[in-house]
Design an enzyme around this catalytic site. Structure first.
Site, PDB file in Angstrom:
ATOM      1  CB  CYS A  65      -0.905  -0.009   1.226  1.00 54.36           C
ATOM      2  SG  CYS A  65      -2.041   1.404   1.294  1.00 54.36           S
ATOM      3  CB  CYS A  69      -2.051   3.809   8.084  1.00 56.44           C
ATOM      4  SG  CYS A  69      -3.100   4.611   6.840  1.00 56.44           S
ATOM      5  CB  CYS A  72      -1.600  -0.352   8.155  1.00 55.78           C
ATOM      6  SG  CYS A  72      -2.243  -1.502   6.923  1.00 55.78           S
ATOM      7  CB  CYS A 109     -15.946  -7.203   5.055  1.00 54.90           C
ATOM      8  SG  CYS A 109     -17.245  -7.113   6.307  1.00 54.90           S
ATOM      9  CB  CYS A 142     -19.403  -4.458   3.807  1.00 57.40           C
ATOM     10  SG  CYS A 142     -18.662  -2.898   4.386  1.00 57.40           S
ATOM     11  CB  CYS A 202     -19.365  -0.218   7.857  1.00 60.03           C
ATOM     12  SG  CYS A 202     -18.342  -1.219   8.958  1.00 60.03           S
ATOM     13  NE  ARG A 272     -18.997  -5.677  11.854  1.00 58.79           N
ATOM     14  CZ  ARG A 272     -19.018  -5.130  10.635  1.00 58.79           C
ATOM     15  NH1 ARG A 272     -17.902  -4.975   9.961  1.00 58.79           N
ATOM     16  NH2 ARG A 272     -20.166  -4.735  10.109  1.00 58.79           N
TER      17      ARG A 272
END
Length: 417
Positions: A65, A69, A72, A109, A142, A202, A272
């Site tokens: 990626c 972040c 992550c 998801c 999702c 979400c 969740r």
């Protein structure tokens, strides 16, 4: 406790607690923990009974990626030894999703690493959604693809997506300390785009990154204001090879208090239990079911979760039941408003349906890129004071508690579902 009685009363009326009340929940002692869980449980049962919704992650594209972040394992420059692969084909993703559905998952998801999708990526995901829904009637899908450009949420909706995940992760005040390549406002904008397209929004948080109690309350209040239907609460998985590898700041008791605070602030939404629950809650996971009404089944994006059968046994042993495909997850006042928004594309769940808003009487109740950090990609800078967990010295790396995912989607090994 007068505090807990007040919070229960407000939760049954969908009334917003004060910030001081939310902070007080986080400040309760371990001696008061069971009282806190019991109080949150009253609110949970009012709106969701004893149902537990199961969700299943499929990592469509893993690693590499360009975003930075700090939490992550897929971030730019990450040295975490995770799986890295490009886009799964629709039939591969459908096969991966089938494992979760067979385990009782009601929602799949679909997550992809990256800043955000190109229009070609949206087309690709659309074909994947079609393949999954052809094989699994009634399944919810999702998408979690990072930052959305104009028109992409509408295209995902038209392709059959039911929801879009994009987590806020932490407070606006401290967001810049964990990510430099995009802003908190970018994340808010994507959640708003999803709402405007009629998708169920979400959006959640990651706890355990060194944040203060004020940060946690800030982000949960922001999620309420955004009117997210689902609020995943992740607990940081401190992957070796990431900047937050030494952030072991959580105890099982603190995790339960954070979940309870989220329930009191957002009483009638799907709270969740997401990434990191096995690592941080450990043997107290069943207690969390009295607060949350939704969990992820099996593995996360880049880390292994609890075996799917163990999750099902835990739910049954704790006296809960898996929510069936024919049951609406949200209370009627929210699900009806969400359906109207989806039909009209107006992007609003309706005034009275805002998380915790309004003063509806109690008898109205019915008895991740990963640009989105959806579920297991479990930032922000260190707080002035950090609680030191009993299980670790300050700053100690605990790689033995983090099992990197090496099976399921993107591999030839059967998934943990």
């Amino acid at each position: 406790m007068d505090l807990l009685n007040t919070l229960v009363d407000k939760g049954l009326r969908r009334e917003l607690p004060t910030r001081e009340e939310a902070l007080a929940v986080l400040a309760t002692s371990d001696d008061e923990l069971l009282d806190v869980v019991a109080a949150a449980g009253k609110v949970r049962r009012q709106w969701f009974g004893r149902r537990v919704k199961l969700n299943y992650l499929v990592n469509l594209k893993s690693g590499l990626c360009p975003e930075d972040c700090s939490y992550c394992s897929q971030r730019l420059g990450s040295k975490a030894e995770i799986l890295k692969y490009t886009w799964l084909k629709p039939e591969e993703a459908s096969q991966a999703a089938a494992a979760g559905v067979a385990g009782g998952a009601k929602r799949v998801c679909l997550v992809a690493s990256g800043r955000g999708p190109t229009d070609r990526d949206v087309d690709r995901v659309g074909k994947t959604i079609e393949a999954i829904k052809e094989q699994n009637e009634g399944i919810e899908v999702c998408a979690c693809l990072g930052l959305l450009s104009d028109g992409q949420a509408e295209r995902l909706r038209d392709a059959g997506a039911d929801a879009y995940n994009h987590n806020l992760n932490t407070s606006e005040a401290t967001y810049g300390a964990i990510t430099k390549t995009h802003t908190y406002a970018d994340r808010v904008d994507t959640v708003q785009k999803a709402h405007a397209a009629g998708l169920s929004a979400c959006s959640g948080l990651i706890a355990g990154m060194g944040e203060t109690d004020e940060d946690l309350v800030d982000v949960v209040f922001s999620l309420r204001e955004l009117d997210a239907d689902s609020v995943p609460v992740n607990f940081l998985i401190p992957f070796e090879g990431t900047p937050l590898a030494k952030e072991w700041n959580l105890t099982p008791q603190r995790c339960l208090r954070i979940l309870a605070m989220a329930r009191f602030v957002c009483p009638d939404v799907e709270v969740r239990l997401a990434g990191g629950r096995e690592v941080h809650l450990r043997s107290l996971q069943p207690l969390a079911l009295h607060v949350v009404n939704s969990i992820f089944l099996g593995d996360y994006l880049t880390s292994e979760g609890q075996a799917g059968q163990a999750d099902l046994d835990m739910i049954a042993d704790a006296g809960f039941e898996v929510e069936g495909a024919g049951t609406s997850t949200l209370p009627a006042h929210r699900s009806d408003a969400a359906a109207a928004a989806a039909a009209g594309g107006c992007g609003s769940n309706g005034g009275a349906s805002v998380c915790g808003s309004g003063a509806a009487p109690a008898d109205d109740a019915q008895a991740a890129g990963c640009g989105s950090a959806c579920g297991g990609c479990s930032g922000h800078g260190p707080a002035e004071e950090k609680p030191v967990p009993a299980q670790a010295e300050a700053g100690e790396v605990r790689p033995e508690l983090v099992a990197v995912r090496r099976r399921g989607a993107g591999t030839d090994i059967a998934p943990n579902a």
